[in-house]
Design a protein around this motif. Structure first.
Motif, mmCIF file in Angstrom:
data_model
loop_
_atom_site.group_PDB
_atom_site.id
_atom_site.type_symbol
_atom_site.label_atom_id
_atom_site.label_comp_id
_atom_site.label_asym_id
_atom_site.label_seq_id
_atom_site.Cartn_x
_atom_site.Cartn_y
_atom_site.Cartn_z
ATOM 1 N N ARG A 448 9.992 40.279 5.683
ATOM 2 C CA ARG A 448 9.042 40.600 6.752
ATOM 3 C C ARG A 448 9.163 39.652 7.944
ATOM 4 O O ARG A 448 8.737 39.993 9.048
ATOM 5 C CB ARG A 448 7.610 40.568 6.220
ATOM 6 N N ASP A 449 9.715 38.478 7.745
ATOM 7 C CA ASP A 449 9.884 37.536 8.849
ATOM 8 C C ASP A 449 11.193 37.766 9.596
ATOM 9 O O ASP A 449 11.212 37.892 10.825
ATOM 10 C CB ASP A 449 9.822 36.098 8.333
ATOM 11 N N ALA A 450 12.295 37.853 8.851
ATOM 12 C CA ALA A 450 13.602 38.013 9.486
ATOM 13 C C ALA A 450 13.908 39.458 9.836
ATOM 14 O O ALA A 450 14.768 39.731 10.694
ATOM 15 C CB ALA A 450 14.690 37.454 8.566
ATOM 16 N N GLY A 451 13.246 40.414 9.177
ATOM 17 C CA GLY A 451 13.521 41.826 9.432
ATOM 18 C C GLY A 451 14.773 42.337 8.753
ATOM 19 O O GLY A 451 15.147 43.500 8.935
ATOM 20 N N THR A 452 15.446 41.514 7.956
ATOM 21 C CA THR A 452 16.665 41.915 7.269
ATOM 22 C C THR A 452 16.343 42.651 5.975
ATOM 23 O O THR A 452 15.244 42.504 5.408
ATOM 24 C CB THR A 452 17.531 40.689 6.946
ATOM 25 N N THR A 453 17.284 43.458 5.502
ATOM 26 C CA THR A 453 17.108 44.205 4.264
ATOM 27 C C THR A 453 18.181 43.846 3.250
ATOM 28 O O THR A 453 19.260 43.358 3.605
ATOM 29 C CB THR A 453 17.132 45.722 4.516
ATOM 30 N N GLU A 454 17.872 44.112 1.985
ATOM 31 C CA GLU A 454 18.782 43.812 0.880
ATOM 32 C C GLU A 454 18.610 44.873 -0.194
ATOM 33 O O GLU A 454 17.479 45.233 -0.545
ATOM 34 C CB GLU A 454 18.453 42.427 0.303
ATOM 35 N N ASP A 455 19.707 45.398 -0.708
ATOM 36 C CA ASP A 455 19.666 46.364 -1.802
ATOM 37 C C ASP A 455 19.805 45.634 -3.138
ATOM 38 O O ASP A 455 20.696 44.782 -3.294
ATOM 39 C CB ASP A 455 20.787 47.395 -1.666
ATOM 40 N N VAL A 456 18.930 45.964 -4.089
ATOM 41 C CA VAL A 456 18.995 45.359 -5.422
ATOM 42 C C VAL A 456 19.018 46.478 -6.455
ATOM 43 O O VAL A 456 18.377 47.519 -6.292
ATOM 44 C CB VAL A 456 17.799 44.416 -5.683
ATOM 45 N N ALA A 457 19.744 46.264 -7.529
ATOM 46 C CA ALA A 457 19.841 47.245 -8.606
ATOM 47 C C ALA A 457 18.737 47.000 -9.628
ATOM 48 O O ALA A 457 18.581 45.884 -10.122
ATOM 49 C CB ALA A 457 21.209 47.161 -9.274
ATOM 50 N N THR A 458 17.974 48.035 -9.940
ATOM 51 C CA THR A 458 16.927 47.944 -10.956
ATOM 52 C C THR A 458 16.489 49.335 -11.354
ATOM 53 O O THR A 458 16.619 50.288 -10.575
ATOM 54 C CB THR A 458 15.705 47.148 -10.456
ATOM 55 N N SER A 459 15.988 49.453 -12.562
ATOM 56 C CA SER A 459 15.432 50.724 -13.036
ATOM 57 C C SER A 459 13.916 50.671 -13.161
ATOM 58 O O SER A 459 13.310 51.649 -13.598
ATOM 59 C CB SER A 459 16.034 51.082 -14.405
ATOM 60 N N TRP A 460 13.310 49.538 -12.755
ATOM 61 C CA TRP A 460 11.881 49.361 -13.007
ATOM 62 C C TRP A 460 11.176 48.787 -11.793
ATOM 63 O O TRP A 460 11.515 47.712 -11.317
ATOM 64 C CB TRP A 460 11.660 48.418 -14.189
ATOM 65 N N LEU A 461 10.175 49.502 -11.310
ATOM 66 C CA LEU A 461 9.290 49.002 -10.262
ATOM 67 C C LEU A 461 7.849 49.314 -10.659
ATOM 68 O O LEU A 461 7.495 50.481 -10.883
ATOM 69 C CB LEU A 461 9.599 49.654 -8.910
ATOM 70 N N PHE A 462 7.024 48.275 -10.740
ATOM 71 C CA PHE A 462 5.614 48.435 -11.076
ATOM 72 C C PHE A 462 4.776 47.994 -9.874
ATOM 73 O O PHE A 462 4.984 46.905 -9.339
ATOM 74 C CB PHE A 462 5.256 47.610 -12.308
ATOM 75 N N VAL A 463 3.854 48.847 -9.465
ATOM 76 C CA VAL A 463 3.103 48.622 -8.233
ATOM 77 C C VAL A 463 1.641 48.337 -8.545
ATOM 78 O O VAL A 463 0.990 49.097 -9.280
ATOM 79 C CB VAL A 463 3.223 49.845 -7.291
ATOM 80 N N PHE A 464 1.122 47.242 -7.978
ATOM 81 C CA PHE A 464 -0.275 46.840 -8.148
ATOM 82 C C PHE A 464 -0.836 46.463 -6.781
ATOM 83 O O PHE A 464 -0.982 45.284 -6.458
ATOM 84 C CB PHE A 464 -0.388 45.632 -9.084
ATOM 85 N N ILE A 465 -1.087 47.434 -5.936
ATOM 86 C CA ILE A 465 -1.577 47.123 -4.589
ATOM 87 C C ILE A 465 -2.877 47.866 -4.297
ATOM 88 O O ILE A 465 -3.010 49.050 -4.557
ATOM 89 C CB ILE A 465 -0.536 47.473 -3.505
ATOM 90 N N GLY A 466 -3.819 47.139 -3.746
ATOM 91 C CA GLY A 466 -5.019 47.732 -3.186
ATOM 92 C C GLY A 466 -5.856 48.519 -4.155
ATOM 93 O O GLY A 466 -5.608 48.570 -5.357
ATOM 94 N N ALA A 467 -6.878 49.129 -3.608
ATOM 95 C CA ALA A 467 -7.827 49.871 -4.432
ATOM 96 C C ALA A 467 -8.289 51.100 -3.683
ATOM 97 O O ALA A 467 -8.877 50.997 -2.612
ATOM 98 C CB ALA A 467 -9.021 48.988 -4.777
ATOM 99 N N ALA A 468 -7.987 52.267 -4.231
ATOM 100 C CA ALA A 468 -8.448 53.531 -3.647
ATOM 101 C C ALA A 468 -9.521 54.104 -4.565
ATOM 102 O O ALA A 468 -9.234 54.444 -5.720
ATOM 103 C CB ALA A 468 -7.286 54.504 -3.509
ATOM 104 N N PRO A 469 -10.778 54.197 -4.132
ATOM 105 C CA PRO A 469 -11.851 54.667 -5.012
ATOM 106 C C PRO A 469 -11.704 56.144 -5.352
ATOM 107 O O PRO A 469 -11.286 56.951 -4.515
ATOM 108 C CB PRO A 469 -13.124 54.415 -4.191
ATOM 109 N N ARG A 470 -12.073 56.488 -6.573
ATOM 110 C CA ARG A 470 -12.029 57.879 -7.018
ATOM 111 C C ARG A 470 -13.395 58.526 -6.766
ATOM 112 O O ARG A 470 -14.232 58.633 -7.656
ATOM 113 C CB ARG A 470 -11.676 57.937 -8.499
#
Length: 552
Positions: A448-470
């Protein structure tokens, strides 16, 4: 498989005989009780059990042994019995040592001697520890079988539903297990039929909904009464607490839960700052205990039913269920909690359930064995997931948008994460894109500072961001803020929507803009987003329900 073993370790012959006798009397039918008189002897015995692949459910050790203390022995015992429950027998002067052992070696419980009478001091502790161990080690002869693809979102949904509802099952991957291929052939199942759920004495379920699975397993999926005193929507900590207090105080009560008891908290690998549990407990354990209390007091639980609407019918409040069913009650508590917000990066939506997951159940961490795992988030839920997954994954990378973990994570978790060599924290980093053929294979990360990107190999991404009420099911009459959180009590009175309150009296503390509809836990505006506060609000809501019912 032989009976699981309970190993006792004590150098005093009389104490050793006493603890062995008491354990054998209570647990001898289901467990093999074995004894050792020293730490080295116990370690040798554990090594022989491990070589025979004999399961060890619990090790009970005395702290004060001359050649090797109990905590020293238990620290070494992890090599041979990594999943066993550890119980330390102590004297009063050993309390500090026992508390240190909780953090250092994963001690589950310490018990001061003497433990007489065992019915009051020993058995309740051992019962809970063994119950936890059994939940994590379903017998190999589990009768429910699930056949599907490893990277199928439907298979993941079914497995998660079974796990969170404490239903043991055997999983067969048709691509890697010969037995899975055989079962698919015997069922004459096409790819579109997967996953298969095979239940004894029932038809083969082909790509079933969770509602169909719940029905086949005999779980309650419909309400039994035409009218209740209280309907609680949501079976997380707030909803379960409300159910315990309402049912125990004589209110006819029903809890509606669309997934499984425990809510989002039920997926937590460890809740370590919950009062009264110095060792911590998993979200699944907390939900299991709370559910037992709810059932004991007579509240009904309706599972696998999504709530889609809410109506006011004079003195009655109606909760509308998907499929046309409904539940009427004199009062309603909305405790539907929040869900993790979705990442908007390109490619993620198509891979959800096939390598990209929102939250993770603690029991599923072993699926990442020896893989690189990426986690997005910086709150406690993300930190606990990182620690749990690090037990199995080769490397865990925690992606944090901000410049510091301390901004949003409890200090005790930050310190533990930094102490694990296989957990890497990357600050000021976000997911820019995801790609894969059939399942996740590559993530594109952006600095987010340099603006550069990098590709990484993985089969697993787990997301824990924010809260959306039901809260979409509540309809337009229930006042919410711009994000969907329910306004209650003082917040409602102070808002621009205050004039919409229809009664002369002011709204009660947790009451919404519709009299008789209360909100508790994370779904409410300005709630603390902590398990303890959710439990407190759930209990408080019942006190307010009583006050409301007394005036109607």
């Amino acid at each position: 498989m032989s009976k699981p073993a309970i190993l006792t370790v004590d150098d005093d012959p009389m104490v050793s005989a006493a603890i062995g006798r008491d354990l054998l009397a209570r647990y001898g039918a289901d467990y093999r009780v074995v004894r050792a008189t020293s730490g080295p002897e116990a370690l040798d015995l554990l090594a022989r059990l491990a070589l025979r692949d004999d399961p060890v459910a619990m090790v009970v050790a005395d702290q004060r042994m001359p050649r090797m203390t109990g905590t020293e022995m238990l620290a070494l015992a992890r090599e041979h019995a990594p999943d066993a429950k550890f119980l330390l027998l102590t004297a009063y002067a050993d309390t500090d040592v026992a508390i240190t052992a909780i953090n250092d070696i994963g001690l589950d419980y310490y018990l001061m001697k003497p433990w007489d009478p065992p019915d009051e001091r020993l058995y309740p502790v051992v019962d809970e520890l063994l119950d936890d161990w059994r939940q994590d080690h379903p017998e190999e002869t589990s009768e429910v079988r699930v056949v599907g693809h490893r990277w199928s979102d439907r298979s993941h949904e079914i497995k998660l539903f079974l796990t969170r509802n404490h239903v043991s099952y055997r999983w067969y991957d048709v691509e890697r297990d010969a037995e899975g291929t055989r079962l698919q052939h015997l069922a004459q199942a096409q790819p579109a039929d997967l996953p298969l759920v095979l239940v004894p004495d029932g038809p083969t379920l082909r790509s079933p909904s969770t509602l169909e699975v719940a029905g086949a397993l005999g779980l309650h999926t419909s309400a039994q009464r035409p009218l209740y005193d209280l309907c609680i929507v949501g079976g997380g900590p707030a909803g379960l607490a409300a159910g315990v207090y309402a049912a125990s105080e004589g209110l006819s009560t029903v809890i509606v839960e669309r997934e499984a008891p425990g809510g989002q908290a039920g997926q937590s690998a460890a809740i370590e700052n919950y009062l009264g549990f110095p060792r911590g407990l998993s979200g699944s354990d907390l939900a299991h205990r709370a559910l037992a209390q709810v059932t004991r007091f007579g509240a009904e639980l309706v599972l696998a039913r999504d709530v889609v609407g809410f109506e006011t019918r004079g003195p009655v409040r109606a909760v509308l269920l998907e499929g046309g069913a409904e539940i009427e009650a004199r009062a309603v508590v909305a405790a539907t909690g929040v869900s993790y917000r979705r990442l908007a990066a390109p490619g993620l939506a198509d891979l959800t359930g096939r390598g990209v997951y929102y939250g993770v159940n603690a029991s599923e961490a072993s699926q990442c064995q020896d893989d690189d795992v990426y986690i997005v988030g910086a709150a406690n839920s993300a930190g606990q997931a990182a620690l749990n997954l690090s037990r199995f994954a080769k490397r865990v990378v925690l992606l944090v948008r901000s410049g510091s973990l301390e901004v949003s994570m409890s200090q005790y978790l930050v310190e533990r994460i930094r102490a694990v060599p296989t957990v890497e924290v990357r600050l000021r980093t976000e997911v820019a894109a995801a790609s894969g053929d059939g399942h996740l294979k590559t993530l594109t990360l952006r600095d987010r500072d340099a603006g550069t990107t990098e590709d990484v190999a993985t089969s697993w991404l787990f997301v824990f961001i924010g809260a959306a009420p039901r809260t979409e099911w509540l309809g337009p009459d229930v006042v919410r803020d711009d994000l969907g959180f329910v306004l209650t009590g003082p917040e409602l009175a102070a808002s621009d929507a205050g004039p919409r309150w229809p009664l002369a009296r002011p709204p009660l503390a947790l009451e919404s803009s519709v009299p008789g509809l209360f909100a508790a836990g994370d779904v409410r505006l300005d709630s603390m987003k902590r398990v303890a506060s959710a439990v407190g609000e759930g209990a408080m809501s019942v006190y307010l329900v009583h006050r409301y019912l007394a005036t109607t």
